[in-house]
Design a protein around this motif. Structure first.
Motif, PDB file in Angstrom:
ATOM      1  N   LEU A  23      -1.259 -27.968 -14.822  1.00  0.00           N
ATOM      2  CA  LEU A  23      -2.212 -28.209 -13.735  1.00  0.00           C
ATOM      3  C   LEU A  23      -2.984 -26.926 -13.393  1.00  0.00           C
ATOM      4  CD1 LEU A  23      -0.131 -30.520 -11.362  1.00  0.00           C
ATOM      5  CD2 LEU A  23      -2.121 -31.153 -12.732  1.00  0.00           C
ATOM      6  N   MET A  24      -2.277 -25.797 -13.356  1.00  0.00           N
ATOM      7  CA  MET A  24      -2.926 -24.526 -13.049  1.00  0.00           C
ATOM      8  C   MET A  24      -3.955 -24.165 -14.129  1.00  0.00           C
ATOM      9  SD  MET A  24      -1.884 -23.340 -10.181  1.00  0.00           S
ATOM     10  CE  MET A  24      -2.162 -21.598 -10.194  1.00  0.00           C
ATOM     11  N   GLN A  26      -5.536 -26.264 -16.058  1.00  0.00           N
ATOM     12  CA  GLN A  26      -6.656 -27.186 -15.901  1.00  0.00           C
ATOM     13  C   GLN A  26      -7.533 -26.759 -14.729  1.00  0.00           C
ATOM     14  OE1 GLN A  26      -5.568 -31.300 -15.402  1.00  0.00           O
ATOM     15  NE2 GLN A  26      -7.688 -31.947 -15.137  1.00  0.00           N
ATOM     16  N   ARG A  27      -6.921 -26.395 -13.625  1.00  0.00           N
ATOM     17  CA  ARG A  27      -7.650 -25.975 -12.425  1.00  0.00           C
ATOM     18  C   ARG A  27      -8.468 -24.718 -12.700  1.00  0.00           C
ATOM     19  NH1 ARG A  27      -9.841 -27.506  -8.038  1.00  0.00           N
ATOM     20  NH2 ARG A  27      -9.074 -26.669  -6.100  1.00  0.00           N
ATOM     21  N   LEU A  28      -7.866 -23.753 -13.363  1.00  0.00           N
ATOM     22  CA  LEU A  28      -8.577 -22.528 -13.711  1.00  0.00           C
ATOM     23  C   LEU A  28      -9.737 -22.809 -14.671  1.00  0.00           C
ATOM     24  CD1 LEU A  28      -5.611 -19.997 -14.103  1.00  0.00           C
ATOM     25  CD2 LEU A  28      -7.309 -20.084 -12.260  1.00  0.00           C
ATOM     26  N   GLU A  30     -11.406 -25.631 -14.820  1.00  0.00           N
ATOM     27  CA  GLU A  30     -12.439 -26.289 -14.016  1.00  0.00           C
ATOM     28  C   GLU A  30     -13.239 -25.261 -13.219  1.00  0.00           C
ATOM     29  OE1 GLU A  30     -10.344 -29.166 -11.668  1.00  0.00           O
ATOM     30  OE2 GLU A  30     -10.199 -30.608 -13.315  1.00  0.00           O
ATOM     31  N   LYS A  31     -12.547 -24.285 -12.621  1.00  0.00           N
ATOM     32  CA  LYS A  31     -13.229 -23.237 -11.861  1.00  0.00           C
ATOM     33  C   LYS A  31     -14.134 -22.414 -12.766  1.00  0.00           C
ATOM     34  CE  LYS A  31     -10.177 -22.491  -7.935  1.00  0.00           C
ATOM     35  NZ  LYS A  31      -9.342 -21.526  -7.213  1.00  0.00           N
TER      36      LYS A  31
END
Length: 183
Positions: A23-24, A26-28, A30-31
């Protein structure tokens, strides 16, 4: 039960860590993608602004060129007409060329009124007034119409023609300064 709970907790934490790291990641990602898109959009906006500013500067330069050319042509035709009046040989062709130059100058001056900054417009207006006054004097002298003022003569018109050069030079200087070509 203590011995069997610890491996379960460790396994649970391992699974949880794996899921959180995914998840981290993926989040990074996306950012990072959002920052890329934001940067690309900012670049497009800057490029559009630059293109618009370049187009406006080119349109202003073209306006200056056309106004300067029309003013010089009008002045030349006034000068030619003055010489023909002095020689007593003004022709319909010279009258027509003078009127054409006047119309062209008026068109370029009208365009400039909508486009150029005030400092340029001020001197362009002075040039227009000077050339228009001279035109009126020469046309009255050509038509045998009595002068509006006592000093309207070919000699006075010659002085105005010479004075118009100073105005034309000043107009060109202000235009060049406006374009950033001259200090």
């Amino acid at each position: 039960m203590n011995g069997s709970v610890i491996p379960v907790v460790i396994a649970f934490l391992g699974i949880l860590g794996t899921l959180v790291s995914g998840l981290m990641t993926q989040r990074l990602a996306e950012k990072a993608k959002a920052k890329e898109l934001e940067h690309a959009e900012r670049q497009r906006v800057d490029e559009r602004r630059y293109e618009a500013e370049s187009a406006a500067a080119e349109a202003l330069r073209a306006c200056y060129v056309m106004l300067n050319t029309a003013s010089l042509d009008y002045h030349s035709e006034l000068n030619n007409f003055w010489y023909s009046l002095q020689a007593g040989c003004a022709t319909d062709e010279l009258r027509s060329r003078l009127d054409d130059a006047r119309r062209e100058h008026r068109a370029r001056h009208s365009e400039a009124q909508m486009r150029v900054p005030d400092d340029v417009l001020t001197i362009a207006h002075e040039v227009n007034l000077g050339l228009s006054r001279l035109y009126g004097v020469l046309k009255r002298l050509d038509g045998g119409i009595p002068p509006r003022q006592e000093d309207e003569s070919l000699e006075q018109a010659r002085t105005q023609i010479n004075g118009a050069w100073d105005q034309l030079n000043e107009m060109r200087r202000v235009m060049r300064r406006s374009l950033g070509v001259a200090p």
